[in-house]
Design a protein around this motif. Structure first.
Motif, PDB file in Angstrom:
ATOM      1  N   VAL A  41      -3.808 -18.119 -53.943  1.00 32.01           N
ATOM      2  CA  VAL A  41      -2.940 -18.035 -52.765  1.00 32.01           C
ATOM      3  C   VAL A  41      -2.481 -19.422 -52.345  1.00 32.01           C
ATOM      4  CG1 VAL A  41      -2.885 -17.462 -50.309  1.00 32.01           C
ATOM      5  CG2 VAL A  41      -3.921 -15.871 -51.938  1.00 32.01           C
ATOM      6  N   HIS A  82       0.077 -21.160 -54.669  1.00 28.72           N
ATOM      7  CA  HIS A  82       1.446 -20.661 -54.543  1.00 28.72           C
ATOM      8  C   HIS A  82       1.928 -20.640 -53.094  1.00 28.72           C
ATOM      9  CE1 HIS A  82       1.761 -19.558 -58.773  1.00 28.72           C
ATOM     10  NE2 HIS A  82       0.533 -19.072 -58.693  1.00 28.72           N
ATOM     11  N   ARG A  83       1.349 -21.488 -52.267  1.00 28.87           N
ATOM     12  CA  ARG A  83       1.795 -21.667 -50.882  1.00 28.87           C
ATOM     13  C   ARG A  83       1.809 -20.364 -50.090  1.00 28.87           C
ATOM     14  NH1 ARG A  83       4.696 -26.543 -49.654  1.00 28.87           N
ATOM     15  NH2 ARG A  83       4.595 -28.007 -51.415  1.00 28.87           N
ATOM     16  N   GLY A  84       0.865 -19.496 -50.363  1.00 29.10           N
ATOM     17  CA  GLY A  84       0.729 -18.267 -49.595  1.00 29.10           C
ATOM     18  C   GLY A  84       1.522 -17.101 -50.122  1.00 29.10           C
ATOM     19  N   THR A  85       2.363 -17.324 -51.147  1.00 24.25           N
ATOM     20  CA  THR A  85       3.173 -16.238 -51.695  1.00 24.25           C
ATOM     21  C   THR A  85       2.977 -16.176 -53.200  1.00 24.25           C
ATOM     22  OG1 THR A  85       4.830 -16.685 -49.979  1.00 24.25           O
ATOM     23  CG2 THR A  85       5.484 -15.209 -51.750  1.00 24.25           C
ATOM     24  N   LEU A 126      -1.140 -21.292 -44.051  1.00 20.35           N
ATOM     25  CA  LEU A 126      -0.944 -20.194 -44.990  1.00 20.35           C
ATOM     26  C   LEU A 126      -1.445 -18.884 -44.408  1.00 20.35           C
ATOM     27  CD1 LEU A 126      -2.123 -21.931 -48.286  1.00 20.35           C
ATOM     28  CD2 LEU A 126       0.185 -21.772 -47.365  1.00 20.35           C
ATOM     29  N   ASN A 127      -0.634 -17.864 -44.535  1.00 22.31           N
ATOM     30  CA  ASN A 127      -1.028 -16.523 -44.105  1.00 22.31           C
ATOM     31  C   ASN A 127      -1.184 -15.640 -45.344  1.00 22.31           C
ATOM     32  OD1 ASN A 127      -0.918 -17.002 -41.270  1.00 22.31           O
ATOM     33  ND2 ASN A 127       1.319 -16.948 -41.402  1.00 22.31           N
ATOM     34  N   GLU A 177      -0.857 -12.659 -47.458  1.00 22.21           N
ATOM     35  CA  GLU A 177       0.036 -11.512 -47.391  1.00 22.21           C
ATOM     36  C   GLU A 177      -0.755 -10.204 -47.425  1.00 22.21           C
ATOM     37  OE1 GLU A 177       2.931 -11.678 -50.448  1.00 22.21           O
ATOM     38  OE2 GLU A 177       4.025 -13.352 -49.554  1.00 22.21           O
ATOM     39  N   PHE A 196      -1.155  -8.694 -50.899  1.00 22.56           N
ATOM     40  CA  PHE A 196      -2.122  -9.358 -51.771  1.00 22.56           C
ATOM     41  C   PHE A 196      -3.541  -8.950 -51.389  1.00 22.56           C
ATOM     42  CE2 PHE A 196      -4.897 -12.730 -53.183  1.00 22.56           C
ATOM     43  CZ  PHE A 196      -4.407 -13.054 -54.446  1.00 22.56           C
TER      44      PHE A 196
END
Length: 264
Positions: free
Chosen positions: A44, A47-50, A126-127, A129, A132
């Motif tokens: 996570v 990939h910067r949270g995405t 970072l949130n 998702e 995920f």
């Protein structure tokens, strides 16, 4: 036909791929213990949270990534599969990618820590998702149900780390948190360990939820070992003392929680 098979079970989806291929050939089994989370959390952050969408667990590309097969006899092509290609690859890694090698002396860890110290700290919020997190939980639930169908006991384990330690000097052992690339491939920078801890905490909660939904046995190492400086030699890998405590906790849960396991 083959000399050796290497398994790369790193993330929750990789456990699905591995168990999907090995549960039947390895049966009968007494128990399957799944400890996941650290590589998913790193994925996570990387990939910067995405993170990109995962491939199907049994797809050709996923199988090729998880199972690295080496031929018994010398091959002529492709070069990467030949003895010469493997030798050249080892020379290159030894010369240029020291941080990627797991050497007996552990010098790779010193290199990784040095890379983190030199890299810029990135201020990223970072949130995780929901999609995920949901997929992570479903992968663990699949592992539990597949294990049970083969008559074995399923155990889910939450992932503890050093990141929550009160020993500030112990944090010098850490090297996780790279963004955009692995530490030996030139990452953009690193996030604070608090960011990693927040993401991993969410995944550990998903592990508890998967255990509750499926009725699997749960060993909650996050609550018993998290931040214990004596248990880790880096961010998440256990010292001898830490490994002994993990074994004791798993043994206690298995002994107390599963009558069928005790009878076996």
């Amino acid at each position: 036909e083959f000399r050796r098979v290497l398994f790369r079970s790193q993330r929750a989806i990789d456990h699905v791929t591995t168990l999907g291929q090995l549960l039947d050939p390895l049966a009968p089994l007494d128990a399957v213990i799944v400890l996941a989370g650290i590589n998913d959390a790193s994925h996570v952050v990387l990939h910067r949270g995405t993170p990109p969408a995962d491939p199907p667990p049994a797809s050709g590309g996923q199988l090729a990534r998880v199972f690295a097969v080496r031929p018994l006899e010398p091959a002529l092509w492709p070069l990467s599969r030949t003895a010469l290609g493997q030798a050249l690859h080892r020379v290159r890694r030894a010369r240029w990618d020291a941080a990627a090698l797991e050497d007996p002396e552990g010098s790779a860890y010193a290199t990784r820590r040095e890379l983190r110290d030199k890299g810029p700290e990135l201020e990223l919020a970072l949130n995780l998702e929901p999609a995920f997190e949901r997929a992570y939980r479903e992968h663990l639930e699949w592992c539990v149900n597949a294990t049970r169908r083969r008559g074995a006991t399923a155990v889910l384990v939450t992932q503890p780390t050093l990141w929550n330690t009160e020993d500030a000097s112990a944090l010098d052992r850490c090297w996780f948190g790279w963004v955009d690339a692995l530490p030996w491939d030139g990452p953009t920078g690193y996030v604070r360990l608090e960011v990693l801890r927040t993401v991993l905490s969410r995944l550990n909660s998903a592990t508890r939820a998967a255990a509750a939904t499926t009725g699997a046995l749960l060993v909650d190492l996050e609550r018993s070992l998290d931040g214990d400086a004596s248990a880790f030699y880096d961010d998440c890998h256990f010292t001898e003392a830490g490994a002994a405590r993990v074994a004791e906790e798993i043994a206690a849960v298995l002994s107390a929680g599963d009558r069928a396991f005790r009878s076996r």
